[in-house]
Design a protein around this motif. Sequence first.
Motif, PDB file in Angstrom:
ATOM      1  N   GLY A 189      -5.928  25.517  40.528  1.00 49.20           N
ATOM      2  CA  GLY A 189      -5.301  26.455  39.743  1.00 49.20           C
ATOM      3  C   GLY A 189      -6.324  27.331  39.818  1.00 49.20           C
ATOM      4  O   GLY A 189      -5.375  28.138  40.142  1.00 49.20           O
ATOM      5  N   LEU A 190      -7.208  26.858  40.504  1.00 47.78           N
ATOM      6  CA  LEU A 190      -8.001  28.231  40.538  1.00 47.78           C
ATOM      7  C   LEU A 190      -7.810  29.213  42.337  1.00 47.78           C
ATOM      8  O   LEU A 190      -8.017  30.467  41.990  1.00 47.78           O
ATOM      9  CB  LEU A 190     -10.283  27.744  41.496  1.00 47.78           C
ATOM     10  N   LEU A 191      -7.573  27.990  43.045  1.00 48.70           N
ATOM     11  CA  LEU A 191      -6.747  29.040  44.219  1.00 48.70           C
ATOM     12  C   LEU A 191      -5.749  29.571  43.794  1.00 48.70           C
ATOM     13  O   LEU A 191      -5.633  31.007  44.045  1.00 48.70           O
ATOM     14  CB  LEU A 191      -6.546  27.633  45.534  1.00 48.70           C
ATOM     15  N   TRP A 192      -4.471  29.320  43.263  1.00 50.72           N
ATOM     16  CA  TRP A 192      -3.414  29.963  43.173  1.00 50.72           C
ATOM     17  C   TRP A 192      -4.042  30.829  42.233  1.00 50.72           C
ATOM     18  O   TRP A 192      -2.788  31.922  42.296  1.00 50.72           O
ATOM     19  CB  TRP A 192      -2.845  29.079  41.901  1.00 50.72           C
ATOM     20  N   SER A 193      -4.385  30.421  40.965  1.00 48.75           N
ATOM     21  CA  SER A 193      -4.874  31.786  40.184  1.00 48.75           C
ATOM     22  C   SER A 193      -5.580  33.518  41.528  1.00 48.75           C
ATOM     23  O   SER A 193      -4.980  34.403  40.658  1.00 48.75           O
ATOM     24  CB  SER A 193      -6.111  31.606  38.933  1.00 48.75           C
ATOM     25  N   VAL A 194      -6.555  33.283  42.477  1.00 46.13           N
ATOM     26  CA  VAL A 194      -7.031  34.275  42.789  1.00 46.13           C
ATOM     27  C   VAL A 194      -5.381  34.843  43.547  1.00 46.13           C
ATOM     28  O   VAL A 194      -5.514  35.692  44.408  1.00 46.13           O
ATOM     29  CB  VAL A 194      -7.893  33.739  43.707  1.00 46.13           C
ATOM     30  N   ILE A 195      -4.778  34.058  44.521  1.00 44.88           N
ATOM     31  CA  ILE A 195      -4.225  34.076  45.014  1.00 44.88           C
ATOM     32  C   ILE A 195      -2.534  35.426  44.544  1.00 44.88           C
ATOM     33  O   ILE A 195      -2.341  36.046  44.417  1.00 44.88           O
ATOM     34  CB  ILE A 195      -2.885  32.541  45.730  1.00 44.88           C
ATOM     35  N   PHE A 196      -2.553  35.112  43.169  1.00 46.16           N
ATOM     36  CA  PHE A 196      -2.207  35.505  41.970  1.00 46.16           C
ATOM     37  C   PHE A 196      -2.423  36.554  41.721  1.00 46.16           C
ATOM     38  O   PHE A 196      -1.880  38.347  41.407  1.00 46.16           O
ATOM     39  CB  PHE A 196      -1.349  34.113  40.553  1.00 46.16           C
ATOM     40  N   ALA A 197      -4.077  36.604  41.858  1.00 43.89           N
ATOM     41  CA  ALA A 197      -4.361  38.832  41.071  1.00 43.89           C
ATOM     42  C   ALA A 197      -4.102  39.308  41.851  1.00 43.89           C
ATOM     43  O   ALA A 197      -4.060  40.406  42.490  1.00 43.89           O
ATOM     44  CB  ALA A 197      -6.161  37.601  41.033  1.00 43.89           C
ATOM     45  N   LEU A 198      -4.292  38.041  43.663  1.00 41.18           N
ATOM     46  CA  LEU A 198      -4.422  38.751  45.320  1.00 41.18           C
ATOM     47  C   LEU A 198      -2.664  39.334  45.058  1.00 41.18           C
ATOM     48  O   LEU A 198      -2.982  40.623  44.937  1.00 41.18           O
ATOM     49  CB  LEU A 198      -4.540  38.140  45.819  1.00 41.18           C
ATOM     50  N   PHE A 199      -1.926  39.485  45.286  1.00 43.29           N
ATOM     51  CA  PHE A 199      -0.716  39.246  44.981  1.00 43.29           C
ATOM     52  C   PHE A 199       0.333  39.855  44.062  1.00 43.29           C
ATOM     53  O   PHE A 199       0.920  40.856  43.978  1.00 43.29           O
ATOM     54  CB  PHE A 199       0.032  38.246  45.802  1.00 43.29           C
ATOM     55  N   ILE A 200       0.131  39.441  42.656  1.00 43.13           N
ATOM     56  CA  ILE A 200       0.495  40.008  41.741  1.00 43.13           C
ATOM     57  C   ILE A 200      -0.562  41.237  41.362  1.00 43.13           C
ATOM     58  O   ILE A 200       0.147  42.744  40.569  1.00 43.13           O
ATOM     59  CB  ILE A 200       0.959  38.853  40.744  1.00 43.13           C
ATOM     60  N   PHE A 201      -1.304  41.389  41.078  1.00 43.31           N
ATOM     61  CA  PHE A 201      -2.260  42.015  39.909  1.00 43.31           C
ATOM     62  C   PHE A 201      -2.910  43.351  41.172  1.00 43.31           C
ATOM     63  O   PHE A 201      -3.408  44.156  41.293  1.00 43.31           O
ATOM     64  CB  PHE A 201      -3.187  41.412  39.409  1.00 43.31           C
ATOM     65  N   LYS A 202      -3.000  43.002  42.405  1.00 48.35           N
ATOM     66  CA  LYS A 202      -3.578  43.593  43.511  1.00 48.35           C
ATOM     67  C   LYS A 202      -4.689  43.731  43.172  1.00 48.35           C
ATOM     68  O   LYS A 202      -5.455  44.751  43.452  1.00 48.35           O
ATOM     69  CB  LYS A 202      -2.994  45.195  43.812  1.00 48.35           C
ATOM     70  N   GLU A 203      -6.068  42.500  42.427  1.00 45.63           N
ATOM     71  CA  GLU A 203      -7.161  42.573  42.073  1.00 45.63           C
ATOM     72  C   GLU A 203      -7.382  42.367  43.602  1.00 45.63           C
ATOM     73  O   GLU A 203      -7.136  41.706  44.936  1.00 45.63           O
ATOM     74  CB  GLU A 203      -7.594  41.575  40.887  1.00 45.63           C
ATOM     75  N   ASN A 204      -8.582  42.708  43.944  1.00 41.09           N
ATOM     76  CA  ASN A 204      -9.770  42.804  45.182  1.00 41.09           C
ATOM     77  C   ASN A 204     -10.027  41.083  44.899  1.00 41.09           C
ATOM     78  O   ASN A 204     -11.053  40.353  43.457  1.00 41.09           O
ATOM     79  CB  ASN A 204     -10.727  43.679  45.111  1.00 41.09           C
ATOM     80  N   ILE A 205     -10.528  40.016  46.146  1.00 41.67           N
ATOM     81  CA  ILE A 205     -11.015  38.889  46.549  1.00 41.67           C
ATOM     82  C   ILE A 205     -12.140  39.228  47.110  1.00 41.67           C
ATOM     83  O   ILE A 205     -12.503  39.989  48.224  1.00 41.67           O
ATOM     84  CB  ILE A 205     -10.179  38.245  47.230  1.00 41.67           C
ATOM     85  N   THR A 206     -13.112  38.355  45.836  1.00 42.47           N
ATOM     86  CA  THR A 206     -14.822  38.686  46.919  1.00 42.47           C
ATOM     87  C   THR A 206     -15.218  37.494  47.452  1.00 42.47           C
ATOM     88  O   THR A 206     -14.823  36.740  47.819  1.00 42.47           O
ATOM     89  CB  THR A 206     -15.940  39.154  45.621  1.00 42.47           C
ATOM     90  N   VAL A 207     -16.253  38.416  48.579  1.00 40.49           N
ATOM     91  CA  VAL A 207     -16.824  36.551  49.573  1.00 40.49           C
ATOM     92  C   VAL A 207     -17.178  35.383  48.430  1.00 40.49           C
ATOM     93  O   VAL A 207     -16.475  34.100  48.694  1.00 40.49           O
ATOM     94  CB  VAL A 207     -17.900  37.351  50.245  1.00 40.49           C
ATOM     95  N   MET A 208     -17.558  35.569  47.064  1.00 42.84           N
ATOM     96  CA  MET A 208     -18.185  34.713  46.381  1.00 42.84           C
ATOM     97  C   MET A 208     -16.687  34.250  46.175  1.00 42.84           C
ATOM     98  O   MET A 208     -17.194  32.869  45.938  1.00 42.84           O
ATOM     99  CB  MET A 208     -18.686  35.648  45.289  1.00 42.84           C
TER     100      MET A 208
END
Length: 123
Positions: A77-96
């Motif tokens: 679910g962490l992976l899917w949440s980051v994918i949604f954050a990136l593509f839906i909300f255009k949030e930045n994804i960090t190396v961490m």
Amino acid sequence: MKTKPKFKNIIILQLVIIIYSLSSVCAKFASNEAFLSPKFVLFYGIEILILGIYAILWQQVIKHFDLSIAYANRATGLLWSVIFALFIFKENITVMNIVGIGVAICGIILVNLDEHTSPDTDH
């Protein structure tokens, strides 16, 4: 101990986890609206509906998995949440973020491998 999960069941498990992750998307949309506004109530209602659907589907999915395997896989679910954050909300994804997801995925793999390689201790 149940038999090794079929590929189809693993895909269904991931789809159920994606559904669960979508509740967070609705929560994020609701959080951007004024409290108790029509849009807030709509997104909040959709979130509750998604969680209800998830609960029913989860009960069906865990019939096909050991509970330890099913819960370990929920970490995707962490992976899917980051994918949604990136593509839906255009949030930045960090190396961490990526490292954290990688650690979680490694943990899932270890749990899954352990379940399938451990000797059956039932007598």
